[in-house]
Design a protein around this motif. Structure first.
Motif, mmCIF file in Angstrom:
data_model
loop_
_atom_site.group_PDB
_atom_site.id
_atom_site.type_symbol
_atom_site.label_atom_id
_atom_site.label_comp_id
_atom_site.label_asym_id
_atom_site.label_seq_id
_atom_site.Cartn_x
_atom_site.Cartn_y
_atom_site.Cartn_z
ATOM 1 N N UNK A 155 101.267 89.329 85.470
ATOM 2 C CA UNK A 155 102.980 90.376 86.133
ATOM 3 C C UNK A 155 104.009 89.768 85.401
ATOM 4 N N UNK A 156 103.694 89.756 84.236
ATOM 5 C CA UNK A 156 105.229 90.140 83.785
ATOM 6 C C UNK A 156 105.200 91.606 82.221
ATOM 7 N N UNK A 157 103.831 92.327 82.730
ATOM 8 C CA UNK A 157 103.706 93.388 82.014
ATOM 9 C C UNK A 157 103.729 94.958 83.273
ATOM 10 N N UNK A 158 104.033 93.774 84.227
ATOM 11 C CA UNK A 158 103.555 95.291 86.004
ATOM 12 C C UNK A 158 104.812 96.410 85.903
ATOM 13 N N UNK A 188 98.185 91.204 94.031
ATOM 14 C CA UNK A 188 99.211 92.541 93.543
ATOM 15 C C UNK A 188 98.136 93.621 93.632
ATOM 16 N N UNK A 189 98.837 94.471 94.778
ATOM 17 C CA UNK A 189 98.234 95.844 94.985
ATOM 18 C C UNK A 189 98.017 97.060 93.740
ATOM 19 N N UNK A 217 97.147 102.192 89.792
ATOM 20 C CA UNK A 217 98.417 103.639 90.522
ATOM 21 C C UNK A 217 99.441 102.839 91.396
ATOM 22 N N UNK A 218 100.619 102.529 90.656
ATOM 23 C CA UNK A 218 101.708 102.202 91.903
ATOM 24 C C UNK A 218 102.055 102.508 93.001
ATOM 25 N N UNK A 219 101.659 101.510 93.781
ATOM 26 C CA UNK A 219 101.621 101.903 95.562
ATOM 27 C C UNK A 219 102.956 102.711 95.791
ATOM 28 N N UNK A 220 102.814 102.858 97.219
ATOM 29 C CA UNK A 220 104.154 103.448 97.306
ATOM 30 C C UNK A 220 105.152 102.312 97.244
ATOM 31 N N UNK A 225 106.342 92.349 90.909
ATOM 32 C CA UNK A 225 105.791 91.210 90.989
ATOM 33 C C UNK A 225 106.703 89.734 89.975
ATOM 34 N N UNK A 226 107.046 89.835 91.007
ATOM 35 C CA UNK A 226 108.282 88.255 91.148
ATOM 36 C C UNK A 226 108.805 87.251 91.927
ATOM 37 N N UNK A 227 107.889 87.387 92.573
ATOM 38 C CA UNK A 227 107.686 86.016 93.714
ATOM 39 C C UNK A 227 107.328 84.829 93.829
#
Length: 281
Positions: A155-158, A188-189, A217-220, A225-227
């Motif tokens: 999460x923290x690296x994304x 997390x897609x 691959x970053x989604x559009x 991710x900080x939920x």
């Protein structure tokens, strides 16, 4: 990160067989013989090939450097300085000052110290601030493997990953690592499993405790991710689990029975390779 080129080139680095005991390049055997650690020649070959396909402004980032073996393996033959490592030296009962000096001496011996940005600290507080001048094309997570930490490690690296990147997870045949990683990816897609290099037993000489390789691959419509799923885990790790384990690693060698109880609570099962390498590549 050139994901296509990486996928095409990787089999050749293993002579076409990811589970062959004989690798075409024996340079990584020398690193394993010289530097303490748990990374195998196979995992070092993987990391080294991943670095080969970084984009011109992209970085290699690893969390959990231990004695520097994986870092040296990733850097071998690559002359640029786009390498960042994070380690807090709190596990295994090491004195942090001595452990860091040992790593620096080893990196110096192998001629790579001046090309590494080395950060000593807690990854889950350091990473949210950003630690690389450019996007991360290869991310290798080998930090704490509790269920909380494993989830947070992704999460923290994304946020800092390049739009196309490799995410490599160590000790991935351990059930708790596999399940926590899968839980994160399900929520997390953007991730595609490229390889699941499973260990046949604990500390397998080929893939140690297993390695998973994901294409990112970053989604559009990507969102950081900080939920709630991330925030509660981060608070629980930083203010609950981490202080307890920091104290435990420093003091519990004197009290083996208490140590065993706390380790069980910390790891809560799942840190042993299941019998047999099922569905291995």
């Amino acid at each position: 990160m050139d994901l296509h080129a990486f996928r095409s080139a990787l089999p050749d680095r293993f002579g076409g067989d990811f589970y062959s005991a004989d690798l075409p390049d024996d340079a990584f055997e020398k690193i394993v013989a010289d530097v303490d650690g748990m990374s195998t020649p196979h995992s070092l070959t993987l990391l080294n090939e991943a670095v080969r396909h970084l984009g011109p402004d992209e970085y290699y980032l690893e969390v959990g450097t231990y004695r520097g073996r994986s870092l040296i393996g990733a850097m071998l033959g690559h002359e640029h300085d786009r390498f960042v490592a994070i380690e807090n030296f709190r596990e295994f009962g090491f004195d942090p000052e001595i452990a860091q000096a040992t790593v620096f001496d080893t990196l110096e011996k192998w001629g790579v110290r001046d090309r590494v940005r080395f950060l000593r600290g807690e990854a889950f507080t350091v990473l949210p601030r950003g630690v690389t001048p450019g996007p991360v094309g290869v991310y290798f997570y080998d930090g704490a493997h509790s269920r909380l930490a494993q989830y947070l490690g992704l999460a923290v690296a994304e946020e800092w990953l390049a739009d196309e990147a490799l995410v490599i997870v160590d000790d991935a045949t351990w059930p708790q690592v596999a399940s926590s990683t899968q839980s994160y990816i399900d929520a997390h897609p953007g991730y595609e499993l490229l390889h699941d290099f499973r260990a046949e037993h604990d500390f397998d000489p080929l893939w140690c405790n297993g390695v998973k390789v994901y294409a990112w691959r970053r989604p559009q419509n990507w969102q950081r991710p900080d939920g709630f799923d991330v925030s509660w885990r981060r608070l629980a790790h930083i203010y609950g689990q981490e202080p307890v384990m920091n104290f435990a690693w420093r003091t519990l060698p004197k009290f083996p029975r208490v140590s065993a109880i706390l380790k069980k609570a910390y790891l809560h099962g799942g840190t042993s390779v299941p019998e047999g390498r099922l569905d291995a590549e």
